[in-house]
Scaffold this motif. Structure first.
Motif, short mmCIF file in Angstrom:
data_model
loop_
_atom_site.label_atom_id
_atom_site.label_comp_id
_atom_site.label_asym_id
_atom_site.label_seq_id
_atom_site.Cartn_x
_atom_site.Cartn_y
_atom_site.Cartn_z
N UNK A 199 0.92 -1.28 -0.10
CA UNK A 199 -0.08 0.09 -0.11
C UNK A 199 0.91 1.11 0.16
N UNK A 200 0.70 2.34 -0.77
CA UNK A 200 1.22 3.33 -1.12
C UNK A 200 0.85 4.62 -0.18
N UNK A 201 -0.29 4.56 0.17
CA UNK A 201 -0.89 5.89 1.04
C UNK A 201 -1.71 5.33 2.25
N UNK A 202 -1.97 6.23 3.01
CA UNK A 202 -3.06 5.86 4.11
C UNK A 202 -4.57 5.49 3.56
N UNK A 207 -9.16 1.16 0.49
CA UNK A 207 -9.35 0.65 -0.82
C UNK A 207 -8.85 -0.75 -0.71
N UNK A 208 -7.83 -0.86 -0.35
CA UNK A 208 -7.19 -2.37 -0.26
C UNK A 208 -8.25 -3.25 0.51
N UNK A 209 -8.74 -2.99 1.52
CA UNK A 209 -9.67 -3.73 2.43
C UNK A 209 -10.82 -3.94 1.62
N UNK A 230 1.90 5.42 12.29
CA UNK A 230 0.52 5.53 13.05
C UNK A 230 -0.13 4.07 13.02
N UNK A 231 -1.51 4.28 12.70
CA UNK A 231 -2.36 2.88 12.31
C UNK A 231 -3.57 3.23 11.94
N UNK A 232 -4.22 1.96 11.31
CA UNK A 232 -5.52 2.01 10.75
C UNK A 232 -6.47 1.31 11.42
#
Ligand code: TA6
Length: 314
Positions: A199-202, A207-209, A230-232
């Protein structure tokens, strides 16, 4: 009740060298310590520091267990490990330096999980689990473990109908994603490995999810730790990004485990999702300020929580 299951616990031998670790040079040791190792054990320590009752279990080799139990008691954790008389607890080595950039982790394989270990685990410490309980499988079994024996463990775990939380990686995470999970907590590399995409961006994480729903469909909630970035946190298809609190990193080993404990505390106490993310990130940051692999200062958590910025990303 909250159960942590550490299938391959460890004793962490912490070695601090001056300046940066350099190859080809005699790096002088300026401090040494030993601490609990093995992930699930760290989650139990953090939950105890948060005054959240929990049962610290797993499979522990007889050789070295006394030292592990003594280290856990330092954090008021009374464990219920299933002891295997033929095994030894592995030794891991954590190298830190005075620069505080990061730590180096060198870990032994430990002993393979056997079906006999699994049967004993569910006959003893895990015999009372029910659908109201949370069970955190945190830390891989030894990489020498046959995936069929890990799957044997998972089948028994699934039969308990408990809310299962997975902090494992690679083939073990793939195996766990075949069953209903309450929460998974891969780091950015473990997540990329599962979806075979970097993944390139936060915003790219959300989107990947969505794009990899087939692989992630069994995970009710998803947290991805991104280290200093950080974290998602994605719950019921709503995604948030949390920046980390700014701290001087002394030893980031165990920060991911402390972060996970914050998530579990938040879910178990039904906090609003943004509050869960803030608390978890503050705990992970507070742990990084400590020399050892586990433990944090609650007063620092409260202060750091006020610094945490977050935003909705999906
Ligand atoms: O997350 C930190 C840590 O638990 C260290 O204390 C060290 O014991 C290591 O991870 C163990 O990781 P592993 O994946 O080998 O169980």
């Amino acid at each position: 009740m909250i159960y942590t299951v550490t299938l391959n616990p460890a004793i962490d031998n912490i070695i601090k060298v001056s300046n940066k670790l350099v190859s080809g040079k005699n790096n002088r040791i300026i401090a040494k310590d030993t601490d609990v190792g093995g992930k699930g054990t760290h989650v139990s320590i953090a939950l105890c520091l948060l005054k959240e009752p929990n049962i610290c279990t797993g499979i522990a080799g007889q050789y070295g267990y006394e030292k592990l139990a003594k280290l856990l008691k330092k954090y008021f954790v009374t464990d219920q490990f299933q002891i295997n008389p033929d095994k030894a607890i592995r030794q891991n080595y954590v190298i830190t330096d005075t620069r505080g950039d990061s730590s180096y982790l060198i870990s032994e394989y430990g002993s393979a999980l056997t079906r006999k270990d699994v049967d004993n685990l569910f006959k003893n410490p895990l015999s009372k689990i029910n659908e109201k309980d949370y069970v955190i499988v945190s830390g891989n079994p030894s990489l020498k473990t046959d995936i069929k024996d890990f799957s044997y463990f998972l089948k028994k775990l699934a039969n308990t109908k408990a809310k299962i939380i997975a902090d494992v990686s690679g083939k073990y995470l793939r195996e766990m994603l075949k069953m209903k999970l309450f929460l998974i907590k891969p780091n950015e590399f473990e997540f990329a490995e599962i979806i075979s995409e970097t993944i390139q961006s936060t915003e790219g994480y959300y989107q990947a999810y969505l794009n990899h729903g087939d692989q992630l469909k069994n995970a009710k909630n998803l947290a991805i730790s991104l280290g200093k970035k950080g974290s998602i946190l994605i719950c019921s298809k709503v995604a948030y990004f949390f920046e980390t609190a700014k701290v001087h990193t002394v030893n980031d080993t165990g920060s991911g485990d402390a972060y996970l404990a914050g998530l579990i505390y938040g879910f178990a106490n039904k906090l609003p999702v943004p509050q869960i993310g803030i608390l978890a990130n503050a705990i992970g940051a507070a742990k990084a300020e400590k020399e050892c692999s586990s433990g944090f200062d609650n007063a620092r958590v409260k202060k750091l929580a006020k610094q945490i910025i977050y935003r909705k990303i999906g």
